[in-house]
Design a protein around this motif. Structure first.
Motif, PDB file in Angstrom:
ATOM      1  N   VAL A  41     -12.905  -8.909  -3.715  1.00  0.00           N
ATOM      2  CA  VAL A  41     -12.777  -7.969  -3.473  1.00  0.00           C
ATOM      3  C   VAL A  41     -11.742  -7.470  -1.870  1.00  0.00           C
ATOM      4  N   TYR A  42     -10.953  -7.035  -2.449  1.00  0.00           N
ATOM      5  CA  TYR A  42      -9.730  -6.662  -1.270  1.00  0.00           C
ATOM      6  C   TYR A  42      -9.122  -4.735  -1.188  1.00  0.00           C
ATOM      7  N   PHE A  43      -9.308  -4.268   0.642  1.00  0.00           N
ATOM      8  CA  PHE A  43      -9.461  -2.558  -0.106  1.00  0.00           C
ATOM      9  C   PHE A  43      -8.755  -2.787   1.583  1.00  0.00           C
ATOM     10  N   CYS A  44      -8.355  -0.934   1.854  1.00  0.00           N
ATOM     11  CA  CYS A  44      -7.898  -0.813   3.131  1.00  0.00           C
ATOM     12  C   CYS A  44      -9.287   0.447   3.195  1.00  0.00           C
TER      13      CYS A  44
ATOM     14  N   GLN B  52       0.487  -1.500  -0.074  1.00  0.00           N
ATOM     15  CA  GLN B  52       0.216   0.065   0.397  1.00  0.00           C
ATOM     16  C   GLN B  52       0.805   1.419   0.597  1.00  0.00           C
TER      17      GLN B  52
ATOM     18  N   LYS C 114      -3.327  -3.688  -8.317  1.00  0.00           N
ATOM     19  CA  LYS C 114      -4.218  -3.521  -8.989  1.00  0.00           C
ATOM     20  C   LYS C 114      -5.575  -4.279  -8.687  1.00  0.00           C
TER      21      LYS C 114
ATOM     22  N   THR D 117      -8.514   2.608   0.294  1.00  0.00           N
ATOM     23  CA  THR D 117      -8.539   2.772  -1.290  1.00  0.00           C
ATOM     24  C   THR D 117      -9.525   2.523  -1.837  1.00  0.00           C
ATOM     25  N   PRO D 118      -9.736   2.283  -2.810  1.00  0.00           N
ATOM     26  CA  PRO D 118     -10.957   1.358  -3.345  1.00  0.00           C
ATOM     27  C   PRO D 118     -10.188   0.323  -3.310  1.00  0.00           C
ATOM     28  N   GLN D 119     -11.899  -0.625  -4.210  1.00  0.00           N
ATOM     29  CA  GLN D 119     -12.149  -1.758  -4.283  1.00  0.00           C
ATOM     30  C   GLN D 119     -11.882  -2.167  -5.656  1.00  0.00           C
ATOM     31  N   TYR D 120     -10.363  -3.802  -4.789  1.00  0.00           N
ATOM     32  CA  TYR D 120      -9.829  -4.130  -6.189  1.00  0.00           C
ATOM     33  C   TYR D 120     -10.060  -5.721  -6.568  1.00  0.00           C
TER      34      TYR D 120
ATOM     35  N   GLU E 167      -3.645   3.657  -1.975  1.00  0.00           N
ATOM     36  CA  GLU E 167      -4.053   2.859  -3.455  1.00  0.00           C
ATOM     37  C   GLU E 167      -3.346   1.825  -3.157  1.00  0.00           C
TER      38      GLU E 167
END
Length: 124
Positions: free
Chosen positions: A108-111, A36, A44, A116-119, A40
């Motif tokens: 989906v993964y995110f923080c 991170q 991605k 962050t956006p969802q990846y 972001e």
């Protein structure tokens, strides 16, 4: 009667030994390393095969603690709690999740701390 008891003991002993051996054979655990930066993830999208994973999260100079959330794409609020890092990841350090078994599907993964956006994470 003695023959029945002896057979029962042998059968139970075999079942116990088989279960003990099954527990000794462990599925290999793979590590997925994610980085991170401010706002972001550098990765991605990820494609993995079914299996057991540990997520290693690197906080690369975000300036504050970060975390990690993994969820099925169909229900983003259904967080996979074992995928959470075991403690918030401090600036310029790394942290790990617990073991996570991933089945075929989209995630989906995110923080939320960075945020962050969802990846997308795809398991084939």
């Amino acid at each position: 009667m003695k023959k029945v008891i002896a057979i029962l003991v042998v059968v139970l002993g075999f079942a116990f030994n088989t279960n003990a051996q099954d527990k000794m054979i462990k599925t290999p655990v793979k590590t997925v390393s994610l980085e991170q930066t401010n706002g972001e993830f550098t990765q991605k999208q990820i494609t993995l095969s079914e299996g057991t994973y540990i997520f290693e999260i690197a906080n690369n100079n975000v300036g504050h603690n970060v975390g990690f959330v993994l969820a099925p794409k169909a229900d983003v609020k259904a967080h996979i709690k074992n995928a959470y890092v075991t403690a918030q990841v401090e600036n310029n350090t790394k942290g790990n999740s617990k073991e996570v078994v991933l089945k075929k599907g989209e995630y989906v993964y995110f923080c939320p701390l960075n945020p962050t956006p969802q990846y997308t994470l795809i398991v084939e």
